[in-house]
Every structure is written in C-alpha cells, then in structure tokens.
Design a protein around this motif. Structure first.
Motif, PDB file in Angstrom:
ATOM      1  N   UNK A  55       0.832  -1.206   0.000  1.00 44.56           N
ATOM      2  CA  UNK A  55       0.000   0.000   0.000  1.00 44.56           C
ATOM      3  C   UNK A  55       0.864   1.253   0.000  1.00 44.56           C
ATOM      4  N   UNK A  56       1.930   1.242   0.797  1.00 44.52           N
ATOM      5  CA  UNK A  56       2.836   2.392   0.836  1.00 44.52           C
ATOM      6  C   UNK A  56       3.473   2.620  -0.530  1.00 44.52           C
ATOM      7  N   UNK A  57       3.889   1.541  -1.190  1.00 47.24           N
ATOM      8  CA  UNK A  57       4.510   1.666  -2.513  1.00 47.24           C
ATOM      9  C   UNK A  57       3.521   2.264  -3.511  1.00 47.24           C
ATOM     10  N   UNK A  58       2.290   1.738  -3.517  1.00 52.61           N
ATOM     11  CA  UNK A  58       1.283   2.251  -4.444  1.00 52.61           C
ATOM     12  C   UNK A  58       0.961   3.708  -4.159  1.00 52.61           C
ATOM     13  N   UNK A  59       0.822   4.075  -2.886  1.00 47.46           N
ATOM     14  CA  UNK A  59       0.549   5.471  -2.526  1.00 47.46           C
ATOM     15  C   UNK A  59       1.646   6.393  -3.028  1.00 47.46           C
ATOM     16  N   UNK A 291       8.433   1.098  -9.171  1.00 46.42           N
ATOM     17  CA  UNK A 291       8.871   1.489 -10.510  1.00 46.42           C
ATOM     18  C   UNK A 291      10.055   2.440 -10.488  1.00 46.42           C
ATOM     19  N   UNK A 292      10.213   3.209  -9.436  1.00 43.15           N
ATOM     20  CA  UNK A 292      11.303   4.195  -9.359  1.00 43.15           C
ATOM     21  C   UNK A 292      12.328   3.805  -8.293  1.00 43.15           C
ATOM     22  N   UNK A 293      12.484   2.497  -8.118  1.00 39.74           N
ATOM     23  CA  UNK A 293      13.412   1.965  -7.111  1.00 39.74           C
ATOM     24  C   UNK A 293      14.855   2.369  -7.409  1.00 39.74           C
ATOM     25  N   UNK A 294      15.299   2.206  -8.650  1.00 41.13           N
ATOM     26  CA  UNK A 294      16.670   2.549  -9.041  1.00 41.13           C
ATOM     27  C   UNK A 294      16.751   4.041  -9.318  1.00 41.13           C
ATOM     28  N   UNK A 295      17.654   4.726  -8.630  1.00 42.78           N
ATOM     29  CA  UNK A 295      17.763   6.164  -8.781  1.00 42.78           C
ATOM     30  C   UNK A 295      19.117   6.540  -9.391  1.00 42.78           C
ATOM     31  N   UNK A 296      19.153   7.645 -10.135  1.00 45.10           N
ATOM     32  CA  UNK A 296      20.443   8.146 -10.625  1.00 45.10           C
ATOM     33  C   UNK A 296      21.382   8.434  -9.461  1.00 45.10           C
ATOM     34  N   UNK A 297      22.662   8.359  -9.723  1.00 39.79           N
ATOM     35  CA  UNK A 297      23.656   8.574  -8.675  1.00 39.79           C
ATOM     36  C   UNK A 297      23.416   9.906  -7.971  1.00 39.79           C
ATOM     37  N   UNK A 299      20.806  10.629  -6.062  1.00 39.05           N
ATOM     38  CA  UNK A 299      19.403  10.818  -5.706  1.00 39.05           C
ATOM     39  C   UNK A 299      19.003   9.856  -4.588  1.00 39.05           C
ATOM     40  N   UNK A 300      18.175  10.338  -3.687  1.00 36.59           N
ATOM     41  CA  UNK A 300      17.735   9.534  -2.545  1.00 36.59           C
ATOM     42  C   UNK A 300      16.626   8.566  -2.953  1.00 36.59           C
ATOM     43  N   UNK A 301      16.471   7.506  -2.177  1.00 36.92           N
ATOM     44  CA  UNK A 301      15.375   6.563  -2.364  1.00 36.92           C
ATOM     45  C   UNK A 301      14.046   7.292  -2.204  1.00 36.92           C
ATOM     46  N   UNK A 302      13.082   6.977  -3.077  1.00 36.82           N
ATOM     47  CA  UNK A 302      11.813   7.708  -3.052  1.00 36.82           C
ATOM     48  C   UNK A 302      10.736   7.007  -2.231  1.00 36.82           C
ATOM     49  N   UNK A 303      11.006   5.776  -1.758  1.00 37.57           N
ATOM     50  CA  UNK A 303       9.967   5.023  -1.065  1.00 37.57           C
ATOM     51  C   UNK A 303      10.114   5.026   0.454  1.00 37.57           C
ATOM     52  N   UNK A 304      11.327   5.137   0.948  1.00 40.26           N
ATOM     53  CA  UNK A 304      11.528   5.217   2.392  1.00 40.26           C
ATOM     54  C   UNK A 304      11.113   3.982   3.147  1.00 40.26           C
ATOM     55  N   UNK A 305      11.240   2.819   2.536  1.00 44.31           N
ATOM     56  CA  UNK A 305      10.847   1.574   3.189  1.00 44.31           C
ATOM     57  C   UNK A 305      12.063   0.903   3.818  1.00 44.31           C
ATOM     58  N   UNK A 306      11.873   0.221   4.941  1.00 47.47           N
ATOM     59  CA  UNK A 306      12.993  -0.539   5.518  1.00 47.47           C
ATOM     60  C   UNK A 306      13.384  -1.676   4.591  1.00 47.47           C
TER      61      UNK A 306
END
Length: 327
Positions: A55-59, A291-297, A299-306
């Motif tokens: 749910x967090x990922x989809x949100x 979908x945006x798990x891999x980030x350019x060098x 850039x921070x993670x966009x999901x903030x999941x453990x």
C-alpha cells in the motif's frame, strides 16, 4: 522449452496444501463472472488493509505520477486500484482454469490487423496491468504468441501456472528468461514474442528515461530485440470494462520509431507510450511495483521503506532436491 509434464514428485505431502488451495481456486474460477468480480473487490479491500508495504509503494507511486490530483482523488484511485488487484486474482483463475470458448465470449478485439498477416517477427509490447493474465490467455487463443518464463520456486504452482498459460494455444513456445538467443531466433523466424519493459529491472541492462517527468530505469531490450531480431514493435493493452461487461483488448499500430539506433531515444518512446496508457487506465495498473526503485547517482530513495532481509535459499534448494530425486 518442453511443455510442462506431471511427475509423481508433485504429490509429495509437502505440496498437499498447495494442491488444496489450487483446488479451491478452480472451484471459485467456475462461479458466475459477476460473483467473481465481487469476490475480487472484497479481496482487494483486504489487501489494502493488511498489505501495508504494498500500500505504501502504491501510494508513493500515485503521488509521484499524479501530483496534480488532490489527496482525496489519489485516495479514491488507490482504493479502486486495490479493488482491481483483487479482481486480477480471480481473472488469473479464469484464464488458467476456464475454457477457451468461455474466455473469448468476454472479449472485444480492436486492431487485430496490426498483428495479422505479418511475415516479420513482432515484439509484442505489453504492460503490467492487472488484466495481464486474462488478456494474455485471450490473446493466445487468437494468435500464436511466445513468451519468456521464470520458474516459480514451488514446483506445483509452477506446473499449474505453465499449464494454465499454455492451455489456450498449442503453438505457444516458452523460453527461459536467460535464453535471449532463443528469443532472437524466434523473432528472426517470424514469431511474435510477448515482452513487458515497464518495470524497474535495474540499470545494468537499461538507461534512465523520463516517465511522468521522473527519471526511471528503463530496459533497452525493446530496441535491442527489434534491431537484432529484425522485428516490429507492436503494443497492446487490455481494459476491464465497467459494470461487468468484460474486456476490450486493443492492439495498437507498430511503433515506427523503434529501433532508431539510439537506445535512449527508444526507451523514451516506450515510456511515452506506457505513460499514455497509464493515464487512461490508472486504476488498472500494478502500482504496487517499485517502478522508481533505481535512482540516478546522488538521488535519494523515493519510497523510504525498511530493507527486507534476504530470504534464505535452503527451502528452495530442498524442494528442488525432492523433485529431482523423485523423477
């Protein structure tokens, strides 16, 4: 790859629960269509309540891709999306366990001329909508579609999955995911091969290309297969129609600008097409994928999941040992 074959090892007691669950799934798949849609929605609401990580990922995906929508609009979209994912489980059972004639009655086909009569191979560009399984089942009943395949760790589920996916066409060929050469040969031989490039598979075999204005890791396989296989890239999409009216499968015209000779430009073309379809049917897409798990060098993670702990492979190895010893 040979068609799936039943072996006595699949009856090992450790798989009895799997067989029981599949038996119940078969029974549900033979309920009236409207009942299954209703059950699917209830299952989706259960998932939304208890599958917190998904749910967090989809949100987060919806917030990134639709910043113009209000919080209330995105909340409604999230609710409809989980309903759709619950229905997808019902549709998978329909695709695997119902007859070809029954499946065909649910569908309207548009754009068949974009696949018919082709002498060259076709990269059939697919997307991970929740209608993926039932759409592929119908498509296989109308055309000879090949696909790439990754085995499931549970051999019983793997057997049932392969049987279900190949039941609607005796001419379907399946290639292990690592058999890229086999796929190339199929395309050069004029076959149509299903390929979905719309998820994040890392940057090793891809490039960063914009999707909803965000740099997204995008595999370059579409252009590589089209170029090396001398194949056309033809997209399709499946829409679940409202009020239980079935489905519309649309085959779109060939993407003439792929391959262009520039993998980045090709990835941009693919993402533009994908984005257009997602904007049309946002509630029916699998937003639970990062979908945006891999980030350019940098850039921070966009999901903030453990981070999840890596699962041990011992159970998988034990299962493989049991199956191989019984063959």
């Amino acid at each position: 790859m040979d068609r799936p074959h039943f072996t006595p090892a699949l009856l090992h007691p450790r798989y009895w629960f799997t067989w029981l669950a599949i038996g119940l799934w078969v029974l549900v798949a033979h309920l009236p269509y409207g009942w299954q849609l209703s059950l699917g929605r209830q299952l989706g609401r259960f998932m939304q309540k208890f599958a917190k990580r998904r749910r967090v990922i989809a949100e987060r995906n919806l917030a990134l891709c639709f910043p113009e929508k209000s919080d209330e609009e995105r909340a409604q979209l999230l609710h409809a999306n989980f309903d759709s994912m619950g229905i997808a489980l019902m549709e998978t059972g329909m695709a695997w366990f119902r007859s070809t004639a029954w499946i065909q009655k649910l569908f309207t086909l548009e754009g068949a001329e974009h696949l018919e009569g082709r002498e060259q191979g076709v990269v059939l560009l697919a997307m991970h909508f929740t209608t993926l399984e039932i759409g592929a089942g119908y498509l296989n009943s109308r055309f000879a579609i090949d696909g790439m395949y990754r085995a499931h760790k549970n051999p019983v589920y793997d057997y049932v999955q392969r049987k279900g996916r190949e039941k609607h066409s005796r001419s379907t060929r399946v290639y292990p995911r690592e058999d890229v050469r086999g796929m190339m040969r199929a395309l050069k031989g004029g076959r149509t091969v299903w390929y979905a490039p719309d998820q994040d598979y890392g940057i090793k075999q891809g490039v960063f290309a914009p999707l909803f204005g965000i740099q997204a890791a995008t595999v370059t396989g579409t252009s590589r297969f089209a170029r090396a296989g001398k194949a056309a890239v033809v997209p399709y999409c499946v829409e679940r129609l409202p009020q239980g009216r079935g489905y519309c499968l649309r085959v779109y015209p060939q993407l003439e600008d792929i391959p262009s000779g520039d993998e980045y430009l090709d990835a941009c073309s693919v993402n533009r097409f994908v984005e257009a379809r997602l904007r049309e049917l946002p509630e029916q897409y699998m937003w639970v994928h990062r979908r945006f798990k891999t980030r350019p060098e940098g850039e921070a993670d966009v999901y903030g999941l453990p981070k999840r702990k890596r699962k041990r492979r011992r159970s998988r190895e034990r299962e493989k040992a049991v199956v191989s010893s019984k063959k």
